[in-house]
Design a protein around this motif. Structure first.
Motif, PDB file in Angstrom:
ATOM      1  N   ARG A 104      -7.160  -3.996   0.576  1.00 60.11           N
ATOM      2  CA  ARG A 104      -8.402  -3.862   1.361  1.00 60.11           C
ATOM      3  C   ARG A 104      -8.124  -4.082   2.839  1.00 60.11           C
ATOM      4  O   ARG A 104      -8.667  -3.380   3.697  1.00 60.11           O
ATOM      5  N   LEU A 105      -7.275  -5.071   3.139  1.00 55.78           N
ATOM      6  CA  LEU A 105      -6.937  -5.340   4.531  1.00 55.78           C
ATOM      7  C   LEU A 105      -6.186  -4.167   5.145  1.00 55.78           C
ATOM      8  O   LEU A 105      -6.412  -3.801   6.304  1.00 55.78           O
ATOM      9  N   THR A 106      -5.307  -3.533   4.373  1.00 54.09           N
ATOM     10  CA  THR A 106      -4.592  -2.351   4.866  1.00 54.09           C
ATOM     11  C   THR A 106      -5.572  -1.220   5.163  1.00 54.09           C
ATOM     12  O   THR A 106      -5.422  -0.502   6.159  1.00 54.09           O
ATOM     13  N   VAL A 107      -6.594  -1.071   4.328  1.00 55.23           N
ATOM     14  CA  VAL A 107      -7.630  -0.061   4.566  1.00 55.23           C
ATOM     15  C   VAL A 107      -8.363  -0.352   5.871  1.00 55.23           C
ATOM     16  O   VAL A 107      -8.579   0.540   6.707  1.00 55.23           O
ATOM     17  N   LEU A 108      -8.746  -1.607   6.064  1.00 56.33           N
ATOM     18  CA  LEU A 108      -9.468  -1.984   7.287  1.00 56.33           C
ATOM     19  C   LEU A 108      -8.636  -1.673   8.527  1.00 56.33           C
ATOM     20  O   LEU A 108      -9.146  -1.127   9.515  1.00 56.33           O
ATOM     21  N   ARG A 109      -7.370  -2.010   8.479  1.00 58.90           N
ATOM     22  CA  ARG A 109      -6.524  -1.821   9.651  1.00 58.90           C
ATOM     23  C   ARG A 109      -6.236  -0.350   9.899  1.00 58.90           C
ATOM     24  O   ARG A 109      -6.047   0.071  11.041  1.00 58.90           O
ATOM     25  N   ALA A 110      -6.240   0.441   8.834  1.00 55.26           N
ATOM     26  CA  ALA A 110      -6.079   1.885   9.004  1.00 55.26           C
ATOM     27  C   ALA A 110      -7.290   2.470   9.717  1.00 55.26           C
ATOM     28  O   ALA A 110      -7.166   3.234  10.685  1.00 55.26           O
ATOM     29  N   ILE A 111      -8.483   2.083   9.283  1.00 59.09           N
ATOM     30  CA  ILE A 111      -9.709   2.600   9.905  1.00 59.09           C
ATOM     31  C   ILE A 111      -9.814   2.135  11.358  1.00 59.09           C
ATOM     32  O   ILE A 111     -10.279   2.877  12.230  1.00 59.09           O
ATOM     33  N   ASP A 112      -9.346   0.915  11.616  1.00 61.03           N
ATOM     34  CA  ASP A 112      -9.433   0.367  12.966  1.00 61.03           C
ATOM     35  C   ASP A 112      -8.607   1.167  13.969  1.00 61.03           C
ATOM     36  O   ASP A 112      -8.802   1.051  15.179  1.00 61.03           O
ATOM     37  N   LYS A 113      -7.678   1.991  13.471  1.00 62.92           N
ATOM     38  CA  LYS A 113      -6.831   2.803  14.348  1.00 62.92           C
ATOM     39  C   LYS A 113      -7.360   4.222  14.517  1.00 62.92           C
ATOM     40  O   LYS A 113      -6.661   5.085  15.063  1.00 62.92           O
ATOM     41  N   GLU A 162      -9.835 -10.454  -5.861  1.00 65.15           N
ATOM     42  CA  GLU A 162      -8.821 -11.100  -5.037  1.00 65.15           C
ATOM     43  C   GLU A 162      -7.476 -10.389  -5.118  1.00 65.15           C
ATOM     44  O   GLU A 162      -6.703 -10.380  -4.163  1.00 65.15           O
ATOM     45  N   ASP A 163      -7.183  -9.779  -6.250  1.00 65.63           N
ATOM     46  CA  ASP A 163      -5.878  -9.128  -6.415  1.00 65.63           C
ATOM     47  C   ASP A 163      -5.688  -7.962  -5.457  1.00 65.63           C
ATOM     48  O   ASP A 163      -4.546  -7.588  -5.152  1.00 65.63           O
ATOM     49  N   ASN A 164      -6.781  -7.386  -4.990  1.00 63.75           N
ATOM     50  CA  ASN A 164      -6.701  -6.222  -4.098  1.00 63.75           C
ATOM     51  C   ASN A 164      -6.951  -6.586  -2.634  1.00 63.75           C
ATOM     52  O   ASN A 164      -7.182  -5.703  -1.809  1.00 63.75           O
ATOM     53  N   GLU A 177     -15.102  -1.732  -3.313  1.00 59.46           N
ATOM     54  CA  GLU A 177     -15.342  -2.200  -4.673  1.00 59.46           C
ATOM     55  C   GLU A 177     -15.689  -1.035  -5.587  1.00 59.46           C
ATOM     56  O   GLU A 177     -15.234  -0.975  -6.743  1.00 59.46           O
ATOM     57  N   ALA A 178     -16.453  -0.069  -5.052  1.00 59.24           N
ATOM     58  CA  ALA A 178     -16.863   1.085  -5.854  1.00 59.24           C
ATOM     59  C   ALA A 178     -15.682   1.975  -6.226  1.00 59.24           C
ATOM     60  O   ALA A 178     -15.741   2.690  -7.232  1.00 59.24           O
TER      61      ALA A 178
END
Length: 506
Positions: free
Chosen positions: A206-215, A200-202, A193-194
Motif C-alpha cells: 500500500r505504501l508503494t502505491v501511495l508513493r507511486a501516485i505521489d510522483k 497489515e500484511d499488505n 482494500e477493494a
C-alpha cells in the motif's frame, strides 16, 4: 593625502599535498547575503499569518533520538532509510530531523499534561534527508510548519487549507495562480482494500502505491502505472521496484486518482460516492471530505480549496485528510522546457504520531511550507525584492597611527543609522578603494595628513565615479577632473554622506 603602508610579507603557503579540497558536500549548498535577507523577509511574512491564526511558536532540536522520529520517509532504498544517523557515547542512535512534524509529536507527548488542547503551534527550521540529490533537490532544506494537535474536528483540517491560501496571497501569489488541493487517504485505503490490498500484511505494498501516485506530476500517468506494476527504470538507469498490482488493480487505482472533478467540492464528493463501491474506509473518508468542503465553502475559500483524488502525499504517517499547495503558473525547468511550477507545501492529518509515545489516540493535523521551493517560485513571479540593505560606507585607513580617528568617523555614521565600517585590512589606498568597490559601497571616506591639517575629509561617490570613468578615457583628464569627489568640513561628514546616499536610496 598620504597612502597607507604597504601590506606585510605573507608566510609561505601550505604545501598543496596537505590542503583539504574546498568543496560543498553533495546535496548541500551555501546561501549568500541577498538570499538570506530575502528569506528573512519571507519568513517574517509567513509568521505574521500564522500568528493571526492564533498559532504560537515552538522550537525543537535539530537532533532527535532515532526511535522518536520513526521510519516514515518515502526514500526507503537508502542505506539508513533516508535519515542521517549516528551513535552517541552511550551507543544511543541519534538522527538529524527529516521534517518538523515527528519532533513536534515527541514534544507534545513529552509535555502533554501542561499543554492546552488543542495545542496550536508553528515552527521553522532546517531539515535533513539522506536522499539522492538532483536538480533543485537538496539534502538540507527549510520548512515552516503550523499544526493543531488534540482535535479530530474536520474544521481544523479546513482551517489548515485556509491558512495555506492566506499565506500564499500574503506573500504575493495572486489568486488564480495557486490551488489548495485536498484528498483523504482513507478513501484510497478503501480502494486498495477493494482490490485485495487490505490488512497489515499488505502495508508495504500500500505504501508503494501511495508513493507511486505521489510522483504523478513528475513522471506522468504511464510512469505511475509502471510503479503500480512491476516497477520503473528512470532516465538515469536506476530501477524502482513496483507494487506488483495486476492490470485490473492498477486501473482501479488510477481510475480513482483521475476521477473527474465536479463544478463544486460537494459535487466532487458525490461523484466519488457514486463511482466507488463503498466500504468502511471509503465512507469515513468521503464524510470527512464533505465536512471540509462545507467549511471552506462557508468561509469563502471554495474557489481556492479544491478536492482532488490525485493528492496522496508520500509520507507514511498520514492517516486521513491530506493537502498540497500547488502553484499553477508555468516556468522553465533546467532543460528550458515550459512546465507547471507545482507543489510548494503540503501536509495532512497524522493521528498516530503522538499515540506512538502515549499509547492513546491524540489526533493532529498540520501544514508545511517548503521554504526554498516557495522562495524560487516567488522569485520567478517577481515577488522577491532585491537586497534592500545598502552596502556599508567604507572609511579608508590612510595612517595606521590614527585608527582611533577613523573609528570615531565610523561610530558617528553608525550613530546616525548609516551602515559603516573601517577598512580592517593591511593594504594601501588602491587596494582599499578596490575593496570598497567590491563591497558595493556608495561612497568611501578619506582623510590623509593634508585633510587632517585642514580639518576636512574627502568623500568619493563610488557609483557616480564609476559612471564618469566610463566617459573619461584620458588618465590626465581623469586626474584633473577628479569626478564624484568632494571635500567637506569634518563636522559635516554625516550630512554629506546622507546626501550621497539619498541620490541612490531616496
Amino acid at each position: 593625502m598620504a597612502d597607507a603602508d604597504k601590506a606585510p610579507v605573507l608566510k609561505a603557503p601550505v604545501p598543496k599535498a596537505h590542503r583539504p579540497k574546498a568543496r560543498v558536500a553533495k546535496g548541500f549548498r551555501d546561501v549568500e547575503a541577498q538570499e538570506i535577507r530575502a528569506l528573512k523577509r519571507m519568513l517574517a511574512t509567513i509568521e505574521q499569518v500564522y500568528e493571526l491564526y492564533g498559532f504560537d511558536p515552538v522550537e525543537t532540536p535539530t537532533i532527535e533520538y532515532t526511535d522518536a522520529l520513526g521510519k516514515f520517509l518515502p526514500d526507503q532504498d537508502r542505506p539508513n532509510e533516508g535519515v542521517f544517523s549516528f551513535q552517541d557515547d552511550d551507543e544511543q542512535w541519534l538522527s538529524l530531523r527529516y521534517d518538523l512534524t515527528a519532533p513536534l509529536a515527541r514534544y507534545v507527548a513529552e509535555n502533554y499534561d501542561r499543554l492546552p488542547k488543542p495545542y496550536r503551534s508553528y515552527r521553522a527550521g532546517w531539515v535533513y534527508r539522506n536522499e539522492k540529490p538532483g536538480p533543485g533537490r537538496f539534502r538540507q532544506f527549510m520548512q515552516f510548519d503550523a499544526d493543531t494537535v488534540g482535535t479530530d474536528n474536520p474544521a481544523a483540517d479546513a482551517e489548515i487549507c485556509m491558512l495555506a491560501a492566506d499565506t500564499l496571497e500574503k506573500l504575493g501569489v495572486p489568486r488564480g495562480s495557486y490551488v489548495i488541493r485536498v484528498n483523504n487517504r482513507k478513501v484510497l485505503d478503501g480502494v486498495m482494500e477493494a482490490i485485495g490490498l487490505g490488512g497489515e500484511d499488505n502495508g508495504g505494498r500500500r505504501l508503494t502505491v501511495l508513493r507511486a501516485i505521489d510522483k504523478l506530476d513528475k513522471i506522468g500517468i504511464d510512469g505511475v502505472r509502471e510503479l503500480l506494476g512491476k516497477g520503473r527504470m528512470d532516465p538515469s538507469g536506476d530501477f524502482t521496484p513496483g507494487a506488483g498490482l495486476d492490470a485490473a488493480g492498477a486501473t482501479a487505482v488510477l481510475d480513482f486518482v483521475n476521477a473527474a472533478a465536479g463544478q463544486t467540492n460537494a459535487e466532487t464528493v458525490e461523484g466519488l460516492r457514486r463511482a466507488l463501491a463503498e466500504n468502511a474506509p471509503i465512507g469515513e473518508g468521503l464524510a470527512e471530505l464533505a465536512s471540509i468542503a462545507a467549511h471552506v465553502d462557508e468561509a469563502g475559500y471554495s474557489d481556492r480549496v479544491r478536492i482532488d483524488p490525485s493528492v496522496v502525499r508520500g509520507l507514511e504517517y498520514y492517516t486521513g485528510f491530506v493537502v498540497e499547495a500547488e502553484l499553477t503558473f508555468d516556468m522553465r525547468n533546467e532543460e528550458g522546457e515550459i512546465v507547471r511550477f507545482g507543489s510548494v507545501g503540503g501536509g495532512g492529518r497524522y493521528d498516530g504520531l503522538v499515540e506512538r509515545f502515549r499509547g492513546e489516540k491524540v489526533p493532529a493535523t498540520g501544514f508545511s511550507i517548503g521554504v526554498s521551493r516557495l522562495y524560487a517560485a516567488l522569485r520567478n513571479l517577481g515577488k522577491i525584492e532585491d537586497d534592500t540593505i545598502a552596502a556599508p560606507v567604507v572609511v579608508l585607513v590612510m595612517d595606521k597611527q590614527r585608527l582611533g580617528d577613523y573609528q570615531a568617523m565610523v561610530r558617528e555614521l553608525r550613530d546616525a543609522g548609516i551602515r559603516a565600517e573601517m577598512y580592517l585590512g593591511t593594504s594601501g589606498m588602491k587596494a582599499q578603494m578596490k575593496y570598497a568597490d567590491r563591497r558595493g559601497a556608495a561612497c568611501a571616506i578619506i582623510q590623509g595628513s593634508d585633510e587632517l591639517a585642514a580639518g576636512e575629509v574627502q568623500i568619493k561617490d563610488l557609483i557616480a565615479g564609476a559612471e564618469a570613468s566610463r566617459a573619461i578615457e584620458n588618465r590626465d583628464e581623469w586626474r584633473d577632473a577628479r569626478p564624484a569627489q568632494m571635500t567637506v568640513r569634518r563636522g559635516d561628514l554625516v550630512q554629506a554622506v546622507r546626501d550621497v546616499l539619498k541620490r541612490y536610496r531616496p
